[in-house]
Design a protein around this motif. Structure first.
Motif, PDB file in Angstrom:
ATOM      1  N   TYR A  26      48.789  40.198  39.371  1.00 49.96           N
ATOM      2  CA  TYR A  26      47.338  40.077  39.340  1.00 49.96           C
ATOM      3  C   TYR A  26      46.820  40.013  40.765  1.00 49.96           C
ATOM      4  O   TYR A  26      47.510  39.535  41.664  1.00 49.96           O
ATOM      5  CB  TYR A  26      46.905  38.785  38.651  1.00 49.96           C
ATOM      6  CG  TYR A  26      47.140  38.709  37.168  1.00 49.96           C
ATOM      7  CD1 TYR A  26      46.588  39.630  36.301  1.00 49.96           C
ATOM      8  CD2 TYR A  26      47.881  37.662  36.629  1.00 49.96           C
ATOM      9  CE1 TYR A  26      46.772  39.529  34.932  1.00 49.96           C
ATOM     10  CE2 TYR A  26      48.068  37.563  35.263  1.00 49.96           C
ATOM     11  CZ  TYR A  26      47.517  38.494  34.419  1.00 49.96           C
ATOM     12  OH  TYR A  26      47.698  38.396  33.073  1.00 49.96           O
ATOM     13  N   THR A  27      45.586  40.417  40.948  1.00 49.47           N
ATOM     14  CA  THR A  27      44.899  40.190  42.210  1.00 49.47           C
ATOM     15  C   THR A  27      44.202  38.833  42.108  1.00 49.47           C
ATOM     16  O   THR A  27      43.965  38.339  40.997  1.00 49.47           O
ATOM     17  CB  THR A  27      43.842  41.279  42.479  1.00 49.47           C
ATOM     18  OG1 THR A  27      42.834  41.203  41.469  1.00 49.47           O
ATOM     19  CG2 THR A  27      44.458  42.671  42.506  1.00 49.47           C
ATOM     20  N   PRO A  28      43.849  38.240  43.235  1.00 47.58           N
ATOM     21  CA  PRO A  28      43.087  36.986  43.172  1.00 47.58           C
ATOM     22  C   PRO A  28      41.790  37.133  42.374  1.00 47.58           C
ATOM     23  O   PRO A  28      41.397  36.225  41.644  1.00 47.58           O
ATOM     24  CB  PRO A  28      42.812  36.659  44.639  1.00 47.58           C
ATOM     25  CG  PRO A  28      43.959  37.282  45.369  1.00 47.58           C
ATOM     26  CD  PRO A  28      44.236  38.561  44.615  1.00 47.58           C
ATOM     27  N   GLU A  29      41.152  38.288  42.483  1.00 50.21           N
ATOM     28  CA  GLU A  29      39.905  38.519  41.750  1.00 50.21           C
ATOM     29  C   GLU A  29      40.142  38.515  40.239  1.00 50.21           C
ATOM     30  O   GLU A  29      39.314  38.019  39.478  1.00 50.21           O
ATOM     31  CB  GLU A  29      39.263  39.845  42.184  1.00 50.21           C
ATOM     32  CG  GLU A  29      38.741  39.847  43.606  1.00 50.21           C
ATOM     33  CD  GLU A  29      39.845  40.020  44.671  1.00 50.21           C
ATOM     34  OE1 GLU A  29      40.980  40.442  44.344  1.00 50.21           O
ATOM     35  OE2 GLU A  29      39.558  39.706  45.840  1.00 50.21           O
ATOM     36  N   GLU A  30      41.264  39.060  39.807  1.00 53.49           N
ATOM     37  CA  GLU A  30      41.585  39.051  38.371  1.00 53.49           C
ATOM     38  C   GLU A  30      41.841  37.625  37.884  1.00 53.49           C
ATOM     39  O   GLU A  30      41.376  37.242  36.805  1.00 53.49           O
ATOM     40  CB  GLU A  30      42.799  39.945  38.086  1.00 53.49           C
ATOM     41  CG  GLU A  30      42.491  41.413  38.240  1.00 53.49           C
ATOM     42  CD  GLU A  30      43.714  42.299  38.140  1.00 53.49           C
ATOM     43  OE1 GLU A  30      43.608  43.360  37.513  1.00 53.49           O
ATOM     44  OE2 GLU A  30      44.780  41.939  38.691  1.00 53.49           O
ATOM     45  N   ILE A  31      42.550  36.838  38.692  1.00 51.59           N
ATOM     46  CA  ILE A  31      42.791  35.432  38.334  1.00 51.59           C
ATOM     47  C   ILE A  31      41.459  34.686  38.285  1.00 51.59           C
ATOM     48  O   ILE A  31      41.219  33.875  37.396  1.00 51.59           O
ATOM     49  CB  ILE A  31      43.752  34.760  39.339  1.00 51.59           C
ATOM     50  CG1 ILE A  31      45.106  35.468  39.355  1.00 51.59           C
ATOM     51  CG2 ILE A  31      43.911  33.281  39.032  1.00 51.59           C
ATOM     52  CD1 ILE A  31      45.915  35.358  38.104  1.00 51.59           C
ATOM     53  N   ILE A  42      40.776  29.790  43.799  1.00 52.32           N
ATOM     54  CA  ILE A  42      41.941  30.671  43.660  1.00 52.32           C
ATOM     55  C   ILE A  42      42.827  30.590  44.890  1.00 52.32           C
ATOM     56  O   ILE A  42      44.042  30.446  44.788  1.00 52.32           O
ATOM     57  CB  ILE A  42      41.500  32.134  43.415  1.00 52.32           C
ATOM     58  CG1 ILE A  42      40.771  32.262  42.085  1.00 52.32           C
ATOM     59  CG2 ILE A  42      42.694  33.087  43.471  1.00 52.32           C
ATOM     60  CD1 ILE A  42      41.534  31.754  40.892  1.00 52.32           C
ATOM     61  N   TYR A  43      42.220  30.640  46.059  1.00 57.36           N
ATOM     62  CA  TYR A  43      43.027  30.592  47.277  1.00 57.36           C
ATOM     63  C   TYR A  43      43.647  29.212  47.499  1.00 57.36           C
ATOM     64  O   TYR A  43      44.734  29.106  48.065  1.00 57.36           O
ATOM     65  CB  TYR A  43      42.217  31.081  48.483  1.00 57.36           C
ATOM     66  CG  TYR A  43      42.088  32.584  48.452  1.00 57.36           C
ATOM     67  CD1 TYR A  43      43.134  33.409  48.862  1.00 57.36           C
ATOM     68  CD2 TYR A  43      40.943  33.191  47.945  1.00 57.36           C
ATOM     69  CE1 TYR A  43      43.040  34.786  48.787  1.00 57.36           C
ATOM     70  CE2 TYR A  43      40.837  34.580  47.870  1.00 57.36           C
ATOM     71  CZ  TYR A  43      41.893  35.363  48.290  1.00 57.36           C
ATOM     72  OH  TYR A  43      41.812  36.730  48.214  1.00 57.36           O
ATOM     73  N   GLN A  44      43.015  28.154  47.021  1.00 62.90           N
ATOM     74  CA  GLN A  44      43.630  26.825  47.063  1.00 62.90           C
ATOM     75  C   GLN A  44      44.859  26.790  46.154  1.00 62.90           C
ATOM     76  O   GLN A  44      45.887  26.216  46.519  1.00 62.90           O
ATOM     77  CB  GLN A  44      42.628  25.758  46.646  1.00 62.90           C
ATOM     78  CG  GLN A  44      41.565  25.491  47.690  1.00 62.90           C
ATOM     79  CD  GLN A  44      40.475  24.547  47.198  1.00 62.90           C
ATOM     80  OE1 GLN A  44      40.334  24.301  46.001  1.00 62.90           O
ATOM     81  NE2 GLN A  44      39.683  24.033  48.136  1.00 62.90           N
TER      82      GLN A  44
END
Length: 78
Positions: A26-31, A42-44
């Motif tokens: 997954y990409t961060p945007e999908e998550i 998400i980045y945390q």
């Protein structure tokens, strides 16, 4: 002549089988969309290593398997 070759190639477009594959990352945007949380969150999560991620070309990719496992385990705790 060239146009005939192009036309013949275009006739076969509908008969070419599409290759289907299971998504593995997954990409961060999908998550972010899945969880409905902010980009910062998400980045945390990525930095806290709650699921496996790799950085490819400056962009993060999150293992679908590890994310799904983490999500299922989180559901069980609730």
């Amino acid at each position: 002549m060239f146009e005939d070759k192009i036309e013949k190639m275009n006739e076969n477009i509908g008969t070419i089988p599409m290759i289907e594959y299971e998504k593995r990352v997954y990409t961060p945007e999908e998550i972010q969309d899945i969880l409905g949380v902010s980009r910062t969150t998400i980045y945390q999560l990525i930095k806290s290593k709650v699921f496996h991620s790799v950085r490819v070309g400056g962009q993060y990719r999150i293992s679908k398997r590890s994310f799904d496992k983490w999500l299922e385990e989180s559901d069980e705790e609730l």
